[in-house]
Design a protein around this motif. Structure first.
Motif, short mmCIF file in Angstrom:
data_model
loop_
_atom_site.label_atom_id
_atom_site.label_comp_id
_atom_site.label_asym_id
_atom_site.label_seq_id
_atom_site.Cartn_x
_atom_site.Cartn_y
_atom_site.Cartn_z
N PHE A 149 0.84 -1.21 0.00
CA PHE A 149 0.00 0.00 0.00
C PHE A 149 0.87 1.25 0.00
N GLN A 170 -5.49 -3.17 15.78
CA GLN A 170 -4.30 -4.01 15.58
C GLN A 170 -3.45 -4.10 16.83
N THR A 172 -0.68 -2.25 17.45
CA THR A 172 0.75 -2.08 17.17
C THR A 172 1.26 -0.68 17.51
N LEU A 175 1.50 4.30 14.36
CA LEU A 175 1.21 5.61 13.76
C LEU A 175 0.95 6.64 14.84
N PHE A 194 6.89 3.67 6.31
CA PHE A 194 6.10 2.58 6.88
C PHE A 194 6.97 1.34 7.06
N CYS A 199 5.31 -0.92 11.86
CA CYS A 199 4.13 -1.40 11.12
C CYS A 199 4.29 -2.87 10.73
N VAL A 200 3.23 -3.65 10.94
CA VAL A 200 3.27 -5.07 10.58
C VAL A 200 2.38 -5.37 9.36
N CYS A 202 -0.76 -4.99 8.59
CA CYS A 202 -2.05 -5.68 8.74
C CYS A 202 -3.12 -5.08 7.84
N GLY A 203 -2.92 -3.83 7.43
CA GLY A 203 -3.88 -3.18 6.54
C GLY A 203 -5.06 -2.54 7.25
S1 SF4 Z 1 -0.77 -1.58 8.41
FE1 SF4 Z 1 -1.46 -2.19 10.47
S2 SF4 Z 1 0.37 -2.12 11.70
FE2 SF4 Z 1 0.83 -0.96 9.86
S3 SF4 Z 1 0.35 1.14 10.38
FE3 SF4 Z 1 -1.46 0.26 9.43
S4 SF4 Z 1 -2.69 -0.48 11.14
FE4 SF4 Z 1 -0.62 -0.15 11.92
#
Ligand code: SF4
Ligand code: SF4
Ligand code: SF4
Ligand code: FES
Length: 941
Positions: A149, A170, A172, A175, A194, A199-200, A202-203
């Motif tokens: 993304f 999530q 995590t 952000l 990112f 960031c893992v 997860c989307g």
């Molecule tokens: S993709 Fe998931 S881990 Fe990464 S910033 Fe977005 S919500 Fe957080």
């Protein structure tokens, strides 16, 4: 405002009366009347935040214009959501957003799927009276570091939805918002990209973003999807419901299904993004055969491959006897496919030589839970964790292996539940953002049973047992016998300290915490089952849950976290050599006759061979033919050299898979498989939840896997005739008491069903053993500790244990063929700084890892997550040969391999191991043979 639970409030919204529970927001109350209040920062999935000010309303008797998303209803409130004044205020807010936003909707990838666009249109905003040329963020640089993304700050309206998704959904906390007022902007980590941040992938932030600021690269490239199909993730045992969104036959994205009962609108990097393997160029889409494994493959028609395979298998049986062939089902395939494979083996092969890859992961769970509680499955639904006060996570690493459950668990932990982690490594949960384990008990590999006994010892000797529960629900004599055993001083934390490696005082404190919690739950994984005493440890877990009264209600229970998507299902469907579907022994004549009547064939009453027995029999020359559906034995089973010897000894190895996997190197027949996107069926996840898998695209090879098995059975002379997997499920329901009430019609209606589903529980059973155990009274099994034979010595002084990483899955066949490899591209050896220094090993050095079984070479990662004396690796890449070093030791009851304990020596080396060199040469040769086969097909065409 504090509302008493159960209070209701009546109010008037736009002239209509509505009654809602106390605590509801004005926006939600209006929604109940189908009145849509414009909004940008509010969503169903996140707590209200109140930053955008688009949702303003008027409330009689109240000054100003409160935000409806953050204002709670009150009795008698009179609300107006529409007025000229409100329209003006809302337009003003949206114009401010628009003044800092590119107004090029036609060329925007989010065109048609943008909440700012929708809101502007609804309010009639086409431009901004604040002009478009003031101070703005329109030239802000995009972050394209993530392979899946893109973050475009110029499209960002700083609604905080992404930040809240990362924090609340999530867990995590990658952000945050930097700066204030108009200068505020979203940043990952400390203003990193990112990819550089925590960031893992997860989307969740992408799902929540109302504009194009966070958007999938596939949508940027190909535009908006045109159709969607709801299906179930084919990776781990969480079993997330996903929406496959397509344009034509191309899947553009997979989004988490908000209605999904296992995942409630969340997913992880694997399910959300790693689906590209399904159309990867390595897919084999034509059947292939060859006489010998050194011959080139020959592509043939489906008809020819079925004839050829049936002839070869039948001639082996004629020469070597009925029991000289067998088959292996896959925990990655659907219930229906697995059911058909075991049916073909029992009915067409005429023996019970069927086993499953669950043999090498959770077979001890089946044995241990059936013995103690009466059912071979976990006891809870995932959402039960929301009621747990203390959670013990043992031998599992949910953040990597069961990420969506981990998010749910972390949410509960942030609410204040206590956490005990039992693991040789400092896994992520020990110290995650806003989470700190109350106890990390760094058990020595091989010490699980001693640890569990010591926990129970403290409970019993300190008078912390749940006396009433035990008296009412458990077998009295077995309990008294067990109590005497467990009270013995040899099971005390002090006496077992050297074995467990856990300071006695710490273990005692953890046991008291667990035993005195109103609700204490145990979640465990392969770090419990994959040991020589795996079944004993599972029984020890059940004992601990029973002695503390933690079964039969929400917030408690014994919860095996299943590795692959359909481990539960493959076991339920009768994949073990001694059990017919529903865990009923093949020696039971009444059960056999049920199947014999339905299948119109006589069944063999003796259990067949387990996977390790098949290997041994192949090497000794008694077992000659094997059909393997969707399982890569050569990479995933322990002691690779032994496995390869067995596979090379076969006269006919039939592999059905998406790719020419490692096992296919030894195959004579290759049957192209179909990915989860190409078929209909069901998976059963770790909480016994049966969910629909729905076909999104046609099978690339023309047939779904169940059709291949059916055709092979017909070629073998045992007729099968199904026109749709729903008919197979109907047969399963007719034959399996826990599935009696299951049908596709009901699954469509209810979304999913947790078995048992029958007359007593027509809509399924979220919590098991309520009131009484499936076996009646709970059984306390004696769990004497027997040390593994795999001991450290001066020659092999370290213990190797294995596990998984978030971005890769199992043997990596799928995830290695996606951009997930940008996150983790090789298996490495984690080693404690002390052990590394002693051996002169520095970060990234090549390390030779040798065991009694073999040698391999891995790159070193020096990590304080390890305890001294213990090293760790993953097994996602064939070239690393992690299983070359694991041994033949296995669980005493089920033969589940002891992957988690291998005595090794580690030393600095300069080149790959002999095995790796031979492997590379072999792979090169196989690739040449495949190229030759393809060239021949092209020439013929
Ligand atoms: S993709 Fe998931 S881990 Fe990464 S910033 Fe977005 S919500 Fe957080
Ligand atoms: S990136 Fe999207 S979700 Fe995040 S603040 Fe900006 S607009 Fe909102
Ligand atoms: S948590 Fe498991 S089931 Fe869910 S998306 Fe990730 S891999 Fe798939
Ligand atoms: S939706 Fe209510 S303030 Fe944004």
């Amino acid at each position: 405002m504090i509302h008493q639970i159960g209070t209701v409030v009546s109010l008037i919204v736009d002239g209509q009366e509505v009654t809602v529970p106390g605590g509801t927001s004005v926006m939600q109350a209006a929604a109940g009347l189908d009145i849509k209040v414009p909004k940008l920062c509010a969503t169903d999935s996140l707590d209200a935040f109140g930053s955008c000010r688009v949702c303003l309303v008027e409330i009689e008797g109240r000054k100003g214009y409160p935000a409806s998303c953050t204002t709670e209803v009150e009795e008698g409130m009179v609300v107006h959501t529409q007025s000229e004044r409100l329209d003006g205020l809302r337009r003003n807010v949206v114009e401010l957003y628009v003044s800092d936003h590119p107004l090029d909707c036609i060329n925007c990838s989010a065109n048609g799927d943008c909440e700012l666009q929708d809101t502007a249109e609804a309010l009639g905003v086409e431009s901004s009276r604040y002009g478009m040329d003031g101070w703005n963020h329109k030239d802000a640089e995009k972050d394209t570091s993530n392979p899946y993304f893109t973050f475009d700050p110029s499209q960002c309206i700083v609604c905080y939805r992404c930040v809240r998704a990362c924090d609340d959904i999530q867990g995590t906390f990658a952000l945050s918002v930097e700066g204030r007022g108009f200068a505020s902007r979203i940043i990952a980590g400390q203003s990193d990209s990112f990819m550089e941040s925590d960031c893992v992938s997860c989307g969740a932030c992408v799902d929540q973003c109302p504009t194009e600021a966070l958007i999938e690269n596939t949508i940027i490239e190909h535009g908006q999807p045109e159709r969607s199909v709801v299906t179930t993730c084919a990776y781990c045992g969480v079993g997330c419901s996903l929406v496959a969104e397509l344009k034509g036959d191309q899947v553009l994205r997979m989004t988490p299904d908000k209605q999904g009962q296992a995942n409630e609108g969340h997913a992880c990097i694997k399910g959300r993004f790693a689906f590209g393997y399904a159309t990867h160029q390595d897919r084999i889409t034509r059947p292939m055969i060859r006489e010998n494994i050194d011959d080139p493959w020959r592509e043939v028609s489906w008809d020819e491959v079925f004839r050829y395979t049936a002839d070869r298998l039948r001639s082996i049986q004629q020469e070597h006897g009925r029991d000289s062939i067998g088959g292996i089902t896959s925990s990655r395939c659907t219930n229906e496919e697995t059911f058909l494979v075991q049916k073909m083996i029992r009915a067409a092969f005429g023996n019970n030589n069927v086993d499953t890859c669950a043999r090498v992961c959770h077979s001890p769970t089946g044995y241990g839970l059936k013995t103690t509680l009466g059912e071979s499955a976990g006891t809870q639904a995932f959402n039960s964790v929301a009621y747990a006060d203390v959670v013990m996570v043992m031998g599992a690493n949910p953040s990597d292996a069961h990420p969506v459950f981990a998010s749910r668990l972390k949410h509960r932990l942030r609410q204040g539940a206590k956490l005990i982690v039992v693991d040789p490594r400092k896994i992520d949960l020990v110290n995650a953002p806003h989470i700190r384990a109350d106890h990390h008990l760094a058990v020595r590999p091989g010490g699980n049973v001693a640890f569990l006994n010591a926990m129970a010892h403290v409970v019993v000797t300190e008078g912390l047992e749940a006396g009433d529960f035990i008296a009412q629900r458990c077998e009295d004599e077995a309990y008294r016998h067990w109590r005497e055993f467990i009270s013995n001083e040899q099971n005390s934390p002090e006496a077992t300290e050297r074995t467990t490696g856990i300071p006695a005082s710490q273990l005692r404190a953890a046991a008291r915490l667990f035993a005195t919690a109103p609700n204490a739950a145990i979640y465990y994984g392969l770090g419990v089952s994959e040991h020589s005493q795996g079944s004993t440890a599972v029984m020890g877990i059940a004992n601990l849950a029973m002695v503390t009264g933690n079964l039969g209600r929400e917030g408690v229970g014994v919860n095996p976290l299943r590795g692959q998507n359909n481990v539960q299902g493959s076991c339920d469907m009768g994949s073990f050599p001694h059990e017919l579907p529903g865990y009923r022994h093949v020696s039971d004549a009444a059960v056999r006759s049920l199947f014999e009547n339905e299948w119109n064939v006589q069944l063999h009453p003796e259990p067949g061979l387990r996977i390790p027995n098949m290997f041994d029999a192949a090497i000794s020359g008694h077992f000659k033919g094997l059909y393997v559906q969707g399982e890569d034995l050569a990479q995933s089973d322990p002691n690779t050299q032994h496995v390869e010897h067995a596979l090379k000894s076969l006269e006919c190895l039939v592999v059905q898979d998406l790719f020419l996997n490692e096992t296919a190197r030894f195959a004579h027949v290759f049957l192209p498989g179909s990915s989860f996107l190409e078929k209909n069926g069901t998976f059963t996840n770790a909480e016994r939840r049966i969910s629909m898998v729905r076909k999104a695209i046609e099978p690339l090879a023309g047939l779904e896997d169940w059709e291949v098995t059916m055709a092979l059975s017909n070629a073998l002379g045992y007729p099968m005739n199904y026109s749709h997997p729903s008919e197979i499920m109907d047969e399963i329901a007719r034959l399996t008491p826990t599935f009696t009430g299951v049908s596709y019609e009901k699954l469509e209606r209810l979304g999913s069903i947790q078995w048992p589903c029958n007359e007593d529980a027509p809509e399924g059973t979220p919590t098991m053993h309520v009131g009484e155990f499936v076996r009646g009274k709970g059984y306390f099994a004696i769990t004497g500790f027997v040390p593994t034979e795999e001991r450290t010595t001066r020659r092999f002084p370290l213990l190797l244990t294995t596990g998984r990483i978030l971005s890769q899955y199992n043997v990596g066949a799928q995830t290695r063929r996606t951009a997930n490899s940008e996150f983790y591209s090789e298996d490495v050896l984690e080693i404690h700084p002390f052990d590394a220094e002693e051996r002169g090993i520095s970060q990234d050095d090549w390390c030779g890892v040798s065991s009694r079984a073999g040698n391999t070479v891995l790159r070193a990662v020096i990590s304080e997550r390890m305890q001294p004396g213990v090293v760790y690796t993953t097994f996602h890449f064939p070239s690393s040969g992690a299983n070359v070093v694991t041994t033949d030791n296995s669980d005493w009851a089920t033969n589940c391999p002891e992957y988690k304990v291998t005595a090794v020596q580690v030393s600095q080396v300069s080149e790959p191991s002999q095995w790796q060199k031979e492997y590379s040469a072999f792979v090169r040769r196989q690739e040449e043979l495949l190229d030759k086969a393809r060239a021949r097909v092209q020439n013929n065409a």
